[in-house]
Design a protein around this motif. Structure first.
Motif, short mmCIF file in Angstrom:
data_model
loop_
_atom_site.label_atom_id
_atom_site.label_comp_id
_atom_site.label_asym_id
_atom_site.label_seq_id
_atom_site.Cartn_x
_atom_site.Cartn_y
_atom_site.Cartn_z
N ARG A 79 20.18 -43.75 -25.66
CA ARG A 79 21.37 -45.36 -24.77
C ARG A 79 20.40 -44.88 -23.88
O ARG A 79 20.76 -45.59 -22.46
N ARG A 162 8.85 -48.95 -40.26
CA ARG A 162 9.99 -49.16 -39.44
C ARG A 162 10.40 -49.51 -41.36
O ARG A 162 9.66 -49.93 -41.91
N TYR A 197 17.71 -43.34 -35.63
CA TYR A 197 17.10 -45.04 -36.07
C TYR A 197 18.16 -46.20 -35.30
O TYR A 197 19.34 -45.84 -35.31
N ARG A 198 17.66 -46.98 -35.12
CA ARG A 198 18.48 -47.39 -34.97
C ARG A 198 17.68 -49.59 -35.19
O ARG A 198 16.87 -49.14 -35.34
N GLU A 199 18.42 -50.83 -34.87
CA GLU A 199 18.73 -51.93 -35.39
C GLU A 199 17.81 -52.60 -34.56
O GLU A 199 18.55 -52.64 -33.03
N ALA A 200 16.78 -52.98 -34.54
CA ALA A 200 16.26 -54.37 -33.85
C ALA A 200 15.76 -55.53 -34.16
O ALA A 200 14.48 -55.15 -35.58
N GLU A 201 16.03 -56.36 -34.08
CA GLU A 201 16.07 -58.17 -34.77
C GLU A 201 15.87 -57.22 -36.25
O GLU A 201 15.26 -57.79 -36.76
N ILE A 205 13.98 -49.07 -36.91
CA ILE A 205 13.13 -48.34 -36.03
C ILE A 205 13.52 -46.60 -35.50
O ILE A 205 14.91 -47.08 -35.30
N ASP A 207 14.90 -44.63 -32.25
CA ASP A 207 15.52 -44.95 -31.18
C ASP A 207 14.39 -43.46 -30.09
O ASP A 207 15.84 -43.07 -29.63
N ASP A 209 11.46 -42.85 -27.27
CA ASP A 209 10.06 -44.21 -26.94
C ASP A 209 9.23 -43.39 -27.31
O ASP A 209 8.94 -42.42 -26.99
#
Length: 297
Positions: A79, A162, A197-201, A205, A207, A209
């Motif tokens: 975050r 992904r 990982y994190r959820e995006a749309e 994916i 988490d 850079d």
């Protein structure tokens, strides 16, 4: 992942980025009023504060000596903000971030736990802020890094996928890391996916850079690595525990033995059925750590 009772901190650092730290307050205060040193947790290269969730809950709720626990998201992970200048993804900058986070949270002395890259940061702190670290736990890292393990990390981070679901992400992790972690159960792989990982749309994916991986891709089997023994020797006067995964590709048993020669009071633990890097909250790992912490202020 139950994250109730966590205090969330967003801290603006010197170059304008906002970094995240999760605080797990101690379950109760000591009867004598002498609260024990807090524990600051530093994750690995692509990891984040969630990696320490189970560990932090256990330490902050210890029946005899609960401690305040802080777990950090470095820049570009979790975050925290991504850095627009990827050249700043380096140990000295991240160590400076750790110092700023500690300052913002009124931590002037602590016990530090460093997994992999986090342990390398711990090697820098005594020279940057003498007296801040009063004891250290190195999780599968030391002053000698096996280049083969580093190259393996570069390969799998560069190939991070992904996924359409959290279950698919957990299964992918098991396929990749399962041979090095035979001790893990299905729920452990699910927890690892939630950490990494994190959820995006609607897509799961990584988490972090992706720019973090670029320096690793420049390495080869012939790349000379820095001599970290002089930095390790700065830890000699502090209580120190080193944890090594039985199948680790990054920290060898020989290096652990050499570390014990440099630090005669070293507490060494080899974790059966785990590789790089051991999960600290699992049975057989958390108990020896708790015993080590119980000996400290």
């Amino acid at each position: 992942m139950d994250r109730n009772d966590i205090v969330e901190h967003f801290i603006r650092v010197r170059d304008g980025l906002t970094l995240f730290a999760a605080e797990y307050p101690a379950a109760h205060r000591q009867a004598d009023g002498n609260n024990p040193l807090p524990v600051v947790c530093l994750p690995g290269l692509s990891r984040n504060s969630r990696d320490f969730h189970g560990f932090a809950k256990a330490i902050s709720s210890d029946r005899e000596k609960p401690r305040r626990v802080i777990a950090v998201d470095y820049r570009g992970r979790g975050r925290s903000d991504w850095d627009p200048d990827p050249s700043r993804y380096q140990l000295s900058v991240e160590a400076g971030d750790v110092l700023e986070i500690c300052g913002a949270l009124d931590i002037d002395a602590a016990i530090f736990v460093g997994t992999s890259r986090g342990g390398l940061i711990l090697h820098l702190l005594p020279g940057m802020a003498p007296g801040l670290s009063r004891a250290n736990i190195l999780n599968d890292i030391g002053p000698v890094i096996e280049i083969g393990g580093l190259l393996a990390i570069a390969r799998y981070l560069n190939d991070e996928g992904r996924y359409a679901s959290w279950r698919a992400a957990a299964m992918a992790l098991k396929m990749l890391h399962g041979p090095a972690f035979p001790a893990l159960q299905a729920s452990d792989w699910d927890d690892m996916a939630q950490s990494l990982y994190r959820e995006a749309e609607g897509i799961i994916i990584p988490d972090f850079d992706p720019a973090l991986v670029a320096p690793l891709l420049e390495l080869s089997a012939e790349t000379p690595l820095a001599d970290l023994w002089p930095l390790f020797d700065r830890l000699r006067d502090q209580p120190l525990m080193v944890i090594r995964g039985e199948t680790s590709s990054l920290l060898s048993q020989k290096t652990v033995s050499d570390m014990a020669q440099h630090h005669p009071g070293l507490h060494a633990l080899t974790v059966p059925g785990q590789g790089h890097a051991p999960l600290l909250h699992l049975p057989g790992v958390i108990e020896p750590i708790a015993d080590f912490l119980a000996t400290l202020a």
